[in-house]
Design a protein around this motif. Structure first.
Motif, PDB file in Angstrom:
ATOM      1  N   ALA A 190      -3.827  -4.859   6.083  1.00 35.90           N
ATOM      2  CA  ALA A 190      -4.367  -3.504   5.954  1.00 35.90           C
ATOM      3  C   ALA A 190      -5.731  -3.390   6.624  1.00 35.90           C
ATOM      4  O   ALA A 190      -6.017  -2.406   7.319  1.00 35.90           O
ATOM      5  N   MET A 223       6.070  -2.717   4.464  1.00 37.36           N
ATOM      6  CA  MET A 223       6.021  -1.277   4.213  1.00 37.36           C
ATOM      7  C   MET A 223       5.670  -0.465   5.455  1.00 37.36           C
ATOM      8  O   MET A 223       6.186   0.632   5.664  1.00 37.36           O
ATOM      9  N   ARG A 224       4.797  -0.976   6.296  1.00 38.25           N
ATOM     10  CA  ARG A 224       4.374  -0.214   7.462  1.00 38.25           C
ATOM     11  C   ARG A 224       5.565   0.105   8.370  1.00 38.25           C
ATOM     12  O   ARG A 224       5.732   1.240   8.810  1.00 38.25           O
ATOM     13  N   ARG A 271      -0.288  -1.988  -7.208  1.00 40.74           N
ATOM     14  CA  ARG A 271      -0.421  -3.438  -7.003  1.00 40.74           C
ATOM     15  C   ARG A 271      -0.614  -4.141  -8.342  1.00 40.74           C
ATOM     16  O   ARG A 271      -1.477  -3.770  -9.122  1.00 40.74           O
ATOM     17  N   ASN A 279       3.720  -9.893  -1.589  1.00 39.62           N
ATOM     18  CA  ASN A 279       3.591  -9.577  -0.162  1.00 39.62           C
ATOM     19  C   ASN A 279       4.302  -8.274   0.194  1.00 39.62           C
ATOM     20  O   ASN A 279       4.527  -7.983   1.373  1.00 39.62           O
ATOM     21  N   SER A 313      -1.481  -9.453   2.592  1.00 36.39           N
ATOM     22  CA  SER A 313      -1.290  -8.005   2.535  1.00 36.39           C
ATOM     23  C   SER A 313      -2.599  -7.261   2.783  1.00 36.39           C
ATOM     24  O   SER A 313      -2.655  -6.316   3.574  1.00 36.39           O
ATOM     25  N   GLU A 357       3.573  -5.279   0.567  1.00 35.01           N
ATOM     26  CA  GLU A 357       2.996  -4.317   1.508  1.00 35.01           C
ATOM     27  C   GLU A 357       3.260  -4.688   2.964  1.00 35.01           C
ATOM     28  O   GLU A 357       3.198  -3.827   3.839  1.00 35.01           O
ATOM     29  N   ARG A 376       4.449  -4.609  -5.587  1.00 32.93           N
ATOM     30  CA  ARG A 376       3.803  -3.703  -4.634  1.00 32.93           C
ATOM     31  C   ARG A 376       4.688  -2.471  -4.515  1.00 32.93           C
ATOM     32  O   ARG A 376       5.905  -2.581  -4.349  1.00 32.93           O
ATOM     33  N   SER A 377       4.075  -1.284  -4.599  1.00 29.89           N
ATOM     34  CA  SER A 377       4.843  -0.049  -4.571  1.00 29.89           C
ATOM     35  C   SER A 377       4.073   1.020  -3.803  1.00 29.89           C
ATOM     36  O   SER A 377       2.848   0.938  -3.648  1.00 29.89           O
ATOM     37  N   PHE A 378       4.796   2.029  -3.351  1.00 35.81           N
ATOM     38  CA  PHE A 378       4.194   3.076  -2.509  1.00 35.81           C
ATOM     39  C   PHE A 378       4.983   4.362  -2.680  1.00 35.81           C
ATOM     40  O   PHE A 378       6.214   4.350  -2.788  1.00 35.81           O
ATOM     41  N   ASP A 410      -0.384   4.142  -4.170  1.00 38.94           N
ATOM     42  CA  ASP A 410       0.179   2.802  -4.082  1.00 38.94           C
ATOM     43  C   ASP A 410      -0.020   2.092  -5.410  1.00 38.94           C
ATOM     44  O   ASP A 410      -0.759   2.562  -6.277  1.00 38.94           O
TER      45      ASP A 410
END
Length: 565
Positions: free
Chosen positions: A379, A329-330, A298, A324, A375, A326, A303-305, A296
């Protein structure tokens, strides 16, 4: 002016989310995202999200939603700052050089280059490419304005470190006589078919850059992006399709010998019982019987994944231009990845295992920082739900309700219905009261604790008001030591002069244009502010005198302020 996505525009973007695909029949997962992502990013105050799905070793489809900057739609050509997703790409350079016989992953890096700050430290000889790529160098994440130094011996434990990657970059450049950008082009970008990526700012990205936005969806200044230079740990710019091609290349083996490709996916810990699992350049997660490569990224406004599964020859890339990022992303992972929900539960369990290894003042500082970020809070709540709630005596309906309450709680932190104090009190429910001297997280919830947790989530944290909200404890520091810290300190990034004095046995700091602020002692050398997630660590020079303060923001970013007379 606040940035927002109007419902009508969100609906239009759902239809326009399919960029660059000639297929009239949309893939089911992509169609599901088209239905949900525009509303998700609107609620989370994330201006744009881009998604690439890798299947059968190739980029199957991409989607781009929202605006790259206020008034400008994000498209397939939009270039994102991918932050720490730079690290897996740089790591592939080192691994490819090893495959070509140009680099020994276990070679002493001091034969190529030594940072002057550690030239007299014999531990420099333990630094190797393998140690650097798996975050075991002993360096902090970033040195800021201070000196590079070992916090522990290389290989003694894991500690995420951008400095470790930069150390390896400098060594490789000295060893090969080539700059990083040239090495990357030859060994990674060209073989992977990447034509829309750069390391450091490239003038080609003018008019295509996704502007970063803070948690309030306010655009950030883009001038900093244009000053970025090649860096092994950050500063990569890419489109979602280009990064997707990188992942496709990786899951197909990246042209590596089979044994080296397998080595890249193995945990590299040189110490016993690691609480984090790193391969060569990637975080590792064992799920569904196979090793998953993931990472990931930040930064403020970014924000990246990335997820890569060589055994399944598939993967996922998510890029965003909001702090924000993340939060949606879920749901994207659950929709786009087969058994994405199971993968996320495995990641939650790994995260909880890591958090359980943190205790005392460090844990309290971490929870204080988390309670201020929607965020990070989301998590933490998911990790706690997996570790404590879903195995609790609550009936299945209440367990489902607890999981469903997490997203509204995190989003409530954005719209003000959940305050930082609410979040802090909820965090306090996770602390084991038996560990007052060295506080740690609970190992389980009984039914009463689980019900209190559910009530707190549903009530925006108010039901947890009886819990101890003091997430950080203080210690007594003799006044004679406090007086050694009194003086003036210059912060180099903004030329701010901080004056520190002792008043009634307390350390008080003032700066131009700011009110006096008390520094609360977490240890004899480390102090914190209750008003923000900022710590101040007093540093002594070789003569034993106080030479400056290391200012630490959010638990990881730091800057050294020298003492001035």
């Amino acid at each position: 002016m606040k940035y927002g996505i109007a419902p009508a525009l969100a609906a239009a973007l759902a239809v326009a989310g399919l960029h660059g695909s000639a297929n009239a029949a949309q893939p089911p997962a992509a169609a599901a995202l088209d239905e949900t992502v525009p509303e998700l990013i609107h609620r989370a105050r994330v201006p744009a999200v881009a998604v690439a799905r890798i299947e059968d070793g190739g980029v199957a489809w991409t989607r781009v939603y929202g605006e790259r900057s206020p008034g400008s739609a994000a498209t397939e050509d939009t270039v994102f700052n991918v932050a720490s997703l730079t690290k897996p790409v740089f790591a592939m350079l080192a691994v490819r050089l090893a495959a070509e016989g140009r680099l020994d992953l276990d070679a002493d890096l001091s034969s190529f280059w030594v940072d002057p700050d550690i030239a007299a430290d014999p531990r420099r000889h333990a630094l190797t490419p393998r140690i650097a790529l798996s975050h075991q160098t002993g360096f902090q994440n970033w040195r800021g304005g201070g000196k590079l130094e070992f916090a522990f011996a290389p290989g003694a434990r894991h500690e995420y470190s951008g400095e470790g990657y930069e150390y390896l970059r400098r060594a490789l450049e000295h060893a090969t006589g080539q700059p990083m950008a040239a090495l990357m082009e030859t060994s990674v970008l060209a073989p992977a078919g990447m034509q829309a990526s750069s390391f450091g700012w490239d003038g080609r990205w003018e008019g295509r850059l996704a502007t970063g936005h803070d948690e309030s969806a306010e655009p950030l200044d883009t001038a900093q992006a244009r000053s970025r230079r090649a860096n092994a740990a950050a500063n990569m710019f890419s489109t979602v399709g280009d990064y997707g091609r990188f992942v496709a290349w990786v899951v197909e083996g990246a042209g590596l010998p089979r044994d080296l490709f397998a080595d890249m996916q193995r945990p590299q810990a040189a110490h016993d019982d690691p609480v984090e699992r790193f391969g060569l350049g990637w975080k590792l997660l064992r799920a569904d019987g196979a090793e998953t490569l993931w990472h990931d990224g930040r930064e403020p406004g970014v924000r990246s994944f990335v997820l890569a599964r060589p055994a399944a020859r598939d993967g996922l890339v998510i890029l965003s231009n909001g702090s924000n990022g993340e939060l949606p992303m879920r749901a994207i992972i659950e929709a786009a990845v087969p058994d994405g929900a199971g993968w996320l539960r495995a990641r939650d369990a790994e995260m909880w295992r890591y958090l359980r290894s943190v205790s005392g003042p460090r844990l309290e500082q971490l929870l204080q920082m988390v309670s201020r970020s929607p965020s990070f809070m989301a998590a933490l709540l998911h990790a706690a739900d997996t570790a404590l709630v879903q195995g609790s005596p609550l009936d299945p309906q209440d367990r489902r309700a607890a999981a469903a309450a997490i997203e509204p709680f995190a989003l409530g932190m954005l719209d003000g219905t959940v305050t930082a104090a609410d979040a802090a009190r909820l965090c306090a429910l996770l602390l084991d009261p038996a560990g007052e001297g060295d506080r740690a997280l609970r190992t389980a919830f009984d039914e009463g604790q689980a019900r209190a947790w559910l009530a707190a989530l549903r009530g925006g944290g108010t039901a947890a008001a009886a819990a101890d909200g003091g997430l950080r404890t203080t210690v007594e520091v003799p006044e004679r030591i406090l007086r050694e810290y009194a003086g003036n300190y210059l912060v180099p990034s903004n030329s701010l002069l901080i004056s520190i004095a002792v008043s009634d046995g307390r350390l008080v700091a003032t700066a131009e244009g700011t009110p006096a602020t008390e520094f609360h002692p977490a240890s004899p050398t480390r102090f914190f502010m209750r008003e923000s997630a900022t710590d101040f660590e007093f540093v002594r020079g070789e003569n034993g005198q106080v030479s400056g303060i290391r200012i630490i923001w959010d638990g990881n970013r730091s800057e050294f302020a020298a003492r001035v007379r």
